[in-house]
Design a protein around this motif. Structure first.
Motif, PDB file in Angstrom:
ATOM      1  N   SER A   1       2.557   4.302  10.372  1.00  0.00           N
ATOM      2  CA  SER A   1       2.808   2.968   9.993  1.00  0.00           C
ATOM      3  C   SER A   1       4.480   2.669   9.935  1.00  0.00           C
ATOM      4  CB  SER A   1       2.317   2.354   8.680  1.00  0.00           C
ATOM      5  OG  SER A   1       3.106   1.416   8.126  1.00  0.00           O
ATOM      6  N   ASP A   2       4.675   1.585  10.056  1.00  0.00           N
ATOM      7  CA  ASP A   2       6.366   1.159   9.890  1.00  0.00           C
ATOM      8  C   ASP A   2       6.646   1.005   8.478  1.00  0.00           C
ATOM      9  OD1 ASP A   2       5.146  -1.300   9.769  1.00  0.00           O
ATOM     10  OD2 ASP A   2       6.367  -2.263  11.284  1.00  0.00           O
ATOM     11  N   ALA A   3       5.777   1.212   7.394  1.00  0.00           N
ATOM     12  CA  ALA A   3       6.079   0.757   6.060  1.00  0.00           C
ATOM     13  C   ALA A   3       7.084   1.599   5.508  1.00  0.00           C
ATOM     14  CB  ALA A   3       4.867   1.072   5.310  1.00  0.00           C
ATOM     15  N   GLY A   4       7.678   2.815   6.208  1.00  0.00           N
ATOM     16  CA  GLY A   4       8.570   3.547   5.531  1.00  0.00           C
ATOM     17  C   GLY A   4       7.906   4.552   4.486  1.00  0.00           C
ATOM     18  N   PRO A   5       8.648   5.640   4.189  1.00  0.00           N
ATOM     19  CA  PRO A   5       8.380   6.551   3.090  1.00  0.00           C
ATOM     20  C   PRO A   5       8.433   5.940   2.014  1.00  0.00           C
ATOM     21  CG  PRO A   5      10.515   7.240   3.993  1.00  0.00           C
ATOM     22  CD  PRO A   5       9.926   5.973   4.801  1.00  0.00           C
ATOM     23  N   PHE A   6       7.533   6.479   0.906  1.00  0.00           N
ATOM     24  CA  PHE A   6       7.617   6.058  -0.432  1.00  0.00           C
ATOM     25  C   PHE A   6       6.686   6.992  -1.422  1.00  0.00           C
ATOM     26  CE2 PHE A   6       4.087   3.484   1.035  1.00  0.00           C
ATOM     27  CZ  PHE A   6       3.262   3.736   0.118  1.00  0.00           C
ATOM     28  N   THR A   7       7.248   6.810  -2.841  1.00  0.00           N
ATOM     29  CA  THR A   7       6.364   7.992  -3.580  1.00  0.00           C
ATOM     30  C   THR A   7       5.624   6.681  -4.530  1.00  0.00           C
ATOM     31  OG1 THR A   7       7.958   9.625  -3.169  1.00  0.00           O
ATOM     32  CG2 THR A   7       6.540   9.530  -5.381  1.00  0.00           C
ATOM     33  N   ASP A   8       4.521   6.622  -5.098  1.00  0.00           N
ATOM     34  CA  ASP A   8       3.924   5.889  -5.967  1.00  0.00           C
ATOM     35  C   ASP A   8       4.121   6.415  -7.431  1.00  0.00           C
ATOM     36  OD1 ASP A   8       1.758   7.794  -6.519  1.00  0.00           O
ATOM     37  OD2 ASP A   8       0.398   6.661  -5.598  1.00  0.00           O
ATOM     38  N   PRO A   9       3.552   5.692  -8.218  1.00  0.00           N
ATOM     39  CA  PRO A   9       3.921   5.970  -9.739  1.00  0.00           C
ATOM     40  C   PRO A   9       3.019   7.276 -10.067  1.00  0.00           C
ATOM     41  CG  PRO A   9       3.242   3.814  -9.779  1.00  0.00           C
ATOM     42  CD  PRO A   9       3.045   4.256  -8.250  1.00  0.00           C
ATOM     43  N   ASP A  10       2.163   7.892  -9.432  1.00  0.00           N
ATOM     44  CA  ASP A  10       1.387   9.001  -9.591  1.00  0.00           C
ATOM     45  C   ASP A  10       2.016  10.146  -8.905  1.00  0.00           C
ATOM     46  OD1 ASP A  10      -0.829   8.534 -11.588  1.00  0.00           O
ATOM     47  OD2 ASP A  10      -0.797   6.822 -10.432  1.00  0.00           O
ATOM     48  N   GLY A  11       2.853   9.884  -8.334  1.00  0.00           N
ATOM     49  CA  GLY A  11       3.629  10.903  -7.334  1.00  0.00           C
ATOM     50  C   GLY A  11       3.191  11.453  -6.062  1.00  0.00           C
ATOM     51  N   PHE A  12       2.172  10.529  -5.648  1.00  0.00           N
ATOM     52  CA  PHE A  12       1.519  10.445  -4.160  1.00  0.00           C
ATOM     53  C   PHE A  12       2.817  10.105  -3.391  1.00  0.00           C
ATOM     54  CE2 PHE A  12      -2.359  10.053  -6.239  1.00  0.00           C
ATOM     55  CZ  PHE A  12      -2.975  10.938  -5.792  1.00  0.00           C
ATOM     56  N   VAL A  13       3.339  11.107  -2.452  1.00  0.00           N
ATOM     57  CA  VAL A  13       4.467  10.926  -1.439  1.00  0.00           C
ATOM     58  C   VAL A  13       3.855  10.361  -0.197  1.00  0.00           C
ATOM     59  CG1 VAL A  13       6.384  12.025  -0.309  1.00  0.00           C
ATOM     60  CG2 VAL A  13       5.712  12.615  -2.607  1.00  0.00           C
ATOM     61  N   TRP A  14       4.130   9.087   0.407  1.00  0.00           N
ATOM     62  CA  TRP A  14       3.726   8.857   1.622  1.00  0.00           C
ATOM     63  C   TRP A  14       4.819   8.916   2.575  1.00  0.00           C
ATOM     64  CZ3 TRP A  14      -1.111   6.309   2.199  1.00  0.00           C
ATOM     65  CH2 TRP A  14      -2.016   6.049   1.094  1.00  0.00           C
ATOM     66  N   LYS A  15       4.470   9.691   3.708  1.00  0.00           N
ATOM     67  CA  LYS A  15       5.347   9.651   4.753  1.00  0.00           C
ATOM     68  C   LYS A  15       5.004   9.215   6.018  1.00  0.00           C
ATOM     69  CE  LYS A  15       7.524  13.831   2.809  1.00  0.00           C
ATOM     70  NZ  LYS A  15       8.466  14.702   2.971  1.00  0.00           N
ATOM     71  N   VAL A  16       5.738   8.652   6.920  1.00  0.00           N
ATOM     72  CA  VAL A  16       5.503   7.992   8.097  1.00  0.00           C
ATOM     73  C   VAL A  16       5.339   9.536   9.311  1.00  0.00           C
ATOM     74  CG1 VAL A  16       6.219   6.385  10.096  1.00  0.00           C
ATOM     75  CG2 VAL A  16       6.653   6.146   7.622  1.00  0.00           C
ATOM     76  N   ALA A  17       4.231   9.364   9.996  1.00  0.00           N
ATOM     77  CA  ALA A  17       3.944  10.002  10.940  1.00  0.00           C
ATOM     78  C   ALA A  17       4.934  10.110  12.106  1.00  0.00           C
ATOM     79  CB  ALA A  17       2.458  10.073  11.656  1.00  0.00           C
ATOM     80  N   SER A  18       5.488  11.159  12.686  1.00  0.00           N
ATOM     81  CA  SER A  18       6.386  10.959  13.635  1.00  0.00           C
ATOM     82  C   SER A  18       5.672  10.672  14.936  1.00  0.00           C
ATOM     83  CB  SER A  18       7.287  12.193  13.753  1.00  0.00           C
ATOM     84  OG  SER A  18       6.344  13.462  14.048  1.00  0.00           O
ATOM     85  N   THR A  19       6.312   9.865  15.944  1.00  0.00           N
ATOM     86  CA  THR A  19       5.501   9.494  17.087  1.00  0.00           C
ATOM     87  C   THR A  19       5.931  10.645  18.191  1.00  0.00           C
ATOM     88  OG1 THR A  19       7.251   7.840  17.430  1.00  0.00           O
ATOM     89  CG2 THR A  19       5.484   6.991  16.371  1.00  0.00           C
TER      90      THR A  19
END
Length: 89
Positions: free
Chosen positions: A71-89
């Motif tokens: 996604s183009d959402a960008g990386p973020f960390t949610d309140p429970d510590g789940f770290v979302w990273k963008v897959a490299s293309t």
């Protein structure tokens, strides 16, 4: 369906809604499901203890809290510590 166990469903729902996720189902502080029109995968949040009980695992957990998205959402960390990273293309 990607189902995450969270400490506070209402707070996590607000976090994801603030990032543009649209809640399609919501059952108070117990469960919420988000639409993902550009993806076949849906995201849902469930109380951590309840989800752990269903899965037969400890609510404290020992697994990874890292997720990779295309996604183009960008990386973020949610309140429970789940770290979302963008897959490299």
């Amino acid at each position: 369906m990607l189902q995450l166990g969270v400490a506070d469903v209402a707070a996590s729902k607000r976090f994801y809604v603030d990032r543009g996720f649209a809640a399609t189902k919501s059952f108070g502080g117990k469960y919420v499901e988000f639409a993902a029109p550009s993806s076949p995968v849906k995201l849902s949040l469930y109380k951590r203890r309840a989800l752990a009980k269903v899965a037969g695992v400890s609510p404290e957990g020992t697994g990874s809290h890292r997720l990779v998205i295309g996604s183009d959402a960008g990386p973020f960390t949610d309140p429970d510590g789940f770290v979302w990273k963008v897959a490299s293309t």
